[in-house]
Design a protein around this motif. Structure first.
Motif, PDB file in Angstrom:
ATOM      1  N   ARG A  86       0.826  -1.206   0.000  1.00 43.19           N
ATOM      2  CA  ARG A  86       0.000   0.000   0.000  1.00 43.19           C
ATOM      3  C   ARG A  86       0.859   1.254   0.000  1.00 43.19           C
ATOM      4  O   ARG A  86       0.562   2.227  -0.688  1.00 43.19           O
ATOM      5  N   LYS A  87       1.942   1.249   0.769  1.00 42.54           N
ATOM      6  CA  LYS A  87       2.820   2.418   0.753  1.00 42.54           C
ATOM      7  C   LYS A  87       4.132   2.120   1.452  1.00 42.54           C
ATOM      8  O   LYS A  87       4.260   1.149   2.209  1.00 42.54           O
ATOM      9  N   PHE A  88       5.109   2.982   1.156  1.00 41.03           N
ATOM     10  CA  PHE A  88       6.382   2.998   1.859  1.00 41.03           C
ATOM     11  C   PHE A  88       6.432   4.265   2.709  1.00 41.03           C
ATOM     12  O   PHE A  88       5.934   5.320   2.302  1.00 41.03           O
ATOM     13  N   VAL A  89       7.043   4.166   3.880  1.00 44.48           N
ATOM     14  CA  VAL A  89       7.205   5.315   4.777  1.00 44.48           C
ATOM     15  C   VAL A  89       8.665   5.363   5.214  1.00 44.48           C
ATOM     16  O   VAL A  89       9.228   4.345   5.618  1.00 44.48           O
ATOM     17  N   THR A  90       9.273   6.540   5.129  1.00 47.12           N
ATOM     18  CA  THR A  90      10.656   6.690   5.577  1.00 47.12           C
ATOM     19  C   THR A  90      10.708   7.497   6.876  1.00 47.12           C
ATOM     20  O   THR A  90       9.852   8.337   7.145  1.00 47.12           O
ATOM     21  N   HIS A  91      11.734   7.218   7.657  1.00 44.24           N
ATOM     22  CA  HIS A  91      11.971   7.935   8.908  1.00 44.24           C
ATOM     23  C   HIS A  91      13.461   8.229   8.979  1.00 44.24           C
ATOM     24  O   HIS A  91      14.287   7.315   8.849  1.00 44.24           O
ATOM     25  N   VAL A  92      13.816   9.486   9.166  1.00 43.43           N
ATOM     26  CA  VAL A  92      15.226   9.887   9.274  1.00 43.43           C
ATOM     27  C   VAL A  92      15.377  10.849  10.441  1.00 43.43           C
ATOM     28  O   VAL A  92      14.588  11.787  10.592  1.00 43.43           O
ATOM     29  N   GLU A  93      16.380  10.609  11.263  1.00 46.26           N
ATOM     30  CA  GLU A  93      16.712  11.569  12.313  1.00 46.26           C
ATOM     31  C   GLU A  93      18.216  11.804  12.314  1.00 46.26           C
ATOM     32  O   GLU A  93      19.005  10.868  12.147  1.00 46.26           O
ATOM     33  N   ASP A  94      18.601  13.055  12.470  1.00 46.32           N
ATOM     34  CA  ASP A  94      20.003  13.451  12.554  1.00 46.32           C
ATOM     35  C   ASP A  94      20.255  14.025  13.932  1.00 46.32           C
ATOM     36  O   ASP A  94      19.670  15.053  14.303  1.00 46.32           O
ATOM     37  N   VAL A  95      21.108  13.373  14.686  1.00 48.25           N
ATOM     38  CA  VAL A  95      21.455  13.836  16.024  1.00 48.25           C
ATOM     39  C   VAL A  95      22.650  14.775  15.900  1.00 48.25           C
ATOM     40  O   VAL A  95      23.757  14.356  15.542  1.00 48.25           O
ATOM     41  N   LEU A  96      22.440  16.053  16.198  1.00 48.81           N
ATOM     42  CA  LEU A  96      23.476  17.072  16.068  1.00 48.81           C
ATOM     43  C   LEU A  96      24.122  17.422  17.396  1.00 48.81           C
ATOM     44  O   LEU A  96      25.299  17.808  17.440  1.00 48.81           O
ATOM     45  N   VAL A  97      23.342  17.333  18.482  1.00 49.45           N
ATOM     46  CA  VAL A  97      23.829  17.664  19.818  1.00 49.45           C
ATOM     47  C   VAL A  97      23.334  16.605  20.782  1.00 49.45           C
ATOM     48  O   VAL A  97      22.169  16.205  20.744  1.00 49.45           O
ATOM     49  N   GLU A  98      24.209  16.149  21.656  1.00 46.78           N
ATOM     50  CA  GLU A  98      23.828  15.177  22.687  1.00 46.78           C
ATOM     51  C   GLU A  98      24.501  15.580  23.984  1.00 46.78           C
ATOM     52  O   GLU A  98      25.707  15.847  24.010  1.00 46.78           O
ATOM     53  N   GLY A  99      23.719  15.685  25.056  1.00 46.55           N
ATOM     54  CA  GLY A  99      24.283  16.084  26.339  1.00 46.55           C
ATOM     55  C   GLY A  99      24.832  17.501  26.331  1.00 46.55           C
ATOM     56  O   GLY A  99      25.744  17.826  27.088  1.00 46.55           O
ATOM     57  N   GLY A 100      24.285  18.341  25.447  1.00 44.65           N
ATOM     58  CA  GLY A 100      24.751  19.715  25.355  1.00 44.65           C
ATOM     59  C   GLY A 100      26.045  19.885  24.588  1.00 44.65           C
ATOM     60  O   GLY A 100      26.576  20.999  24.477  1.00 44.65           O
ATOM     61  N   LYS A 101      26.552  18.792  24.027  1.00 49.22           N
ATOM     62  CA  LYS A 101      27.826  18.824  23.308  1.00 49.22           C
ATOM     63  C   LYS A 101      27.586  18.426  21.857  1.00 49.22           C
ATOM     64  O   LYS A 101      26.895  17.442  21.580  1.00 49.22           O
ATOM     65  N   PRO A 102      28.140  19.166  20.894  1.00 48.36           N
ATOM     66  CA  PRO A 102      27.928  18.822  19.476  1.00 48.36           C
ATOM     67  C   PRO A 102      28.378  17.401  19.167  1.00 48.36           C
ATOM     68  O   PRO A 102      29.397  16.925  19.690  1.00 48.36           O
TER      69      PRO A 102
ATOM     70  N   LEU B 124      13.124   2.465   6.847  1.00 46.92           N
ATOM     71  CA  LEU B 124      12.115   2.359   5.794  1.00 46.92           C
ATOM     72  C   LEU B 124      11.082   1.335   6.233  1.00 46.92           C
ATOM     73  O   LEU B 124      11.435   0.214   6.610  1.00 46.92           O
ATOM     74  N   ALA B 125       9.816   1.717   6.192  1.00 50.18           N
ATOM     75  CA  ALA B 125       8.712   0.803   6.522  1.00 50.18           C
ATOM     76  C   ALA B 125       7.884   0.535   5.273  1.00 50.18           C
ATOM     77  O   ALA B 125       7.657   1.435   4.458  1.00 50.18           O
ATOM     78  N   THR B 126       7.456  -0.698   5.143  1.00 47.83           N
ATOM     79  CA  THR B 126       6.564  -1.104   4.060  1.00 47.83           C
ATOM     80  C   THR B 126       5.249  -1.564   4.666  1.00 47.83           C
ATOM     81  O   THR B 126       5.238  -2.385   5.581  1.00 47.83           O
ATOM     82  N   VAL B 127       4.155  -1.017   4.170  1.00 49.63           N
ATOM     83  CA  VAL B 127       2.819  -1.427   4.604  1.00 49.63           C
ATOM     84  C   VAL B 127       2.257  -2.311   3.496  1.00 49.63           C
ATOM     85  O   VAL B 127       2.052  -1.851   2.367  1.00 49.63           O
ATOM     86  N   LEU B 128       2.021  -3.576   3.815  1.00 50.98           N
ATOM     87  CA  LEU B 128       1.547  -4.506   2.802  1.00 50.98           C
ATOM     88  C   LEU B 128       0.401  -5.356   3.315  1.00 50.98           C
ATOM     89  O   LEU B 128       0.224  -5.510   4.538  1.00 50.98           O
ATOM     90  N   ARG B 129      -0.356  -5.889   2.391  1.00 52.33           N
ATOM     91  CA  ARG B 129      -1.448  -6.783   2.748  1.00 52.33           C
ATOM     92  C   ARG B 129      -0.863  -8.070   3.303  1.00 52.33           C
ATOM     93  O   ARG B 129       0.089  -8.637   2.765  1.00 52.33           O
ATOM     94  N   ASN B 130      -1.433  -8.552   4.399  1.00 48.31           N
ATOM     95  CA  ASN B 130      -1.039  -9.832   4.974  1.00 48.31           C
ATOM     96  C   ASN B 130      -1.526 -10.947   4.054  1.00 48.31           C
ATOM     97  O   ASN B 130      -2.729 -11.148   3.899  1.00 48.31           O
TER      98      ASN B 130
ATOM     99  N   ILE C 188       6.455  -4.017   7.720  1.00 53.51           N
ATOM    100  CA  ILE C 188       7.816  -4.522   7.790  1.00 53.51           C
ATOM    101  C   ILE C 188       8.733  -3.302   7.742  1.00 53.51           C
ATOM    102  O   ILE C 188       8.572  -2.444   6.876  1.00 53.51           O
ATOM    103  N   ALA C 189       9.687  -3.212   8.659  1.00 60.03           N
ATOM    104  CA  ALA C 189      10.606  -2.069   8.655  1.00 60.03           C
ATOM    105  C   ALA C 189      12.033  -2.543   8.871  1.00 60.03           C
ATOM    106  O   ALA C 189      12.275  -3.527   9.582  1.00 60.03           O
ATOM    107  N   ILE C 190      12.962  -1.845   8.227  1.00 61.56           N
ATOM    108  CA  ILE C 190      14.387  -2.070   8.428  1.00 61.56           C
ATOM    109  C   ILE C 190      15.046  -0.728   8.679  1.00 61.56           C
ATOM    110  O   ILE C 190      14.544   0.312   8.249  1.00 61.56           O
ATOM    111  N   GLY C 191      16.154  -0.747   9.406  1.00 56.91           N
ATOM    112  CA  GLY C 191      16.810   0.510   9.732  1.00 56.91           C
ATOM    113  C   GLY C 191      18.313   0.372   9.814  1.00 56.91           C
ATOM    114  O   GLY C 191      18.847  -0.735   9.990  1.00 56.91           O
ATOM    115  N   ILE C 192      18.993   1.520   9.677  1.00 59.87           N
ATOM    116  CA  ILE C 192      20.443   1.577   9.779  1.00 59.87           C
ATOM    117  C   ILE C 192      20.839   2.835  10.544  1.00 59.87           C
ATOM    118  O   ILE C 192      20.042   3.758  10.685  1.00 59.87           O
ATOM    119  N   ALA C 193      22.060   2.854  11.014  1.00 59.63           N
ATOM    120  CA  ALA C 193      22.636   4.047  11.636  1.00 59.63           C
ATOM    121  C   ALA C 193      24.049   4.216  11.125  1.00 59.63           C
ATOM    122  O   ALA C 193      24.753   3.232  10.856  1.00 59.63           O
TER     123      ALA C 193
END
Length: 200
Positions: A6-22, A32-38, A165-170
């Motif tokens: 039915r559709k693909f959905v992407t999710h991206v996050e970029d962590v620029l600062v952690e603990g107040g430190k760049p 990437l998530a895939t929504v499909l018929r079972n 179904i979703a897969i991810g990388i970092a």
């Protein structure tokens, strides 16, 4: 047989600062998530899931990895993971069937040059259910710096007869990781008798 997507959905996050430190470099987590018929929904209890696994899992793996890897924007992936969420008219086994097979997982392993176990979650849920799954290092399973979590949701999925179904990388580990890892723990514990008594 082809996956009824039915559709693909992407999710991206970029962590620029952690603990107040760049974060240098910034950490990108992409999924990437895939929504499909079972394919098994509405058929009662299906004893043999292999025909659909063989027909659908390779096509899903190939297409999803092709869409996922560019989200890293040219930076090599250092961690990976996967998940399945089955709509309420299906079994958790239906989602597991599609992600827990080399016919699916090897596409992601090959894309990141890994032969390691891919961490996962699998569950049943309704629309908007949290898509949450772990990541780990692609070659060093005990590297705690790369113990990460992907989390997002799709408001209208999964429908009762669908699977997500979703897969991810970092592109790296946690910014400023400083808790050591399993390997350093093992080395320290060889010499630290207060952690575990020596055998008598």
């Amino acid at each position: 047989m082809k996956p009824e997507i039915r559709k693909f959905v992407t999710h991206v996050e970029d962590v620029l600062v952690e603990g107040g430190k760049p974060a240098d470099p910034p950490l990108r987590i992409a999924a990437l998530a895939t929504v499909l018929r079972n394919p098994w929904a509405g058929r009662g209890f299906v004893e043999d899931l292999r025909p659909e696994i063989h027909a659908l899992a390779p096509a899903l793996g190939a297409e999803m990895v092709k869409r996922l890897m560019p989200l890293a924007d040219g930076v090599p992936a250092e961690a990976f993971g996967k998940t399945a969420i089955v709509g309420v008219n299906g079994e958790i086994e239906h989602g597991s069937a599609l992600i827990h097979t080399l016919r699916f997982g090897n596409y992601l392993r090959d894309a990141v040059s890994s032969s390691e176990f891919i961490p996962f979650t699998n569950k049943r849920g309704g629309p908007g259910n949290s898509i949450t799954f772990p990541l780990r290092h692609i070659t060093k399973g005990g590297a705690r710096s790369h113990f990460l979590t992907v989390e997002f949701s799709i408001p209208d999925a999964p429908a009762p007869d669908e699977i997500i179904i979703a897969i991810g990388i970092a592109t790296g580990g946690r910014p400023h990781a400083r808790i050591g890892d399993r390997y350093s723990d093992m080395e320290e514990m060889k010499h630290d008798q207060t952690v575990r008594p020596a055998p008598s």
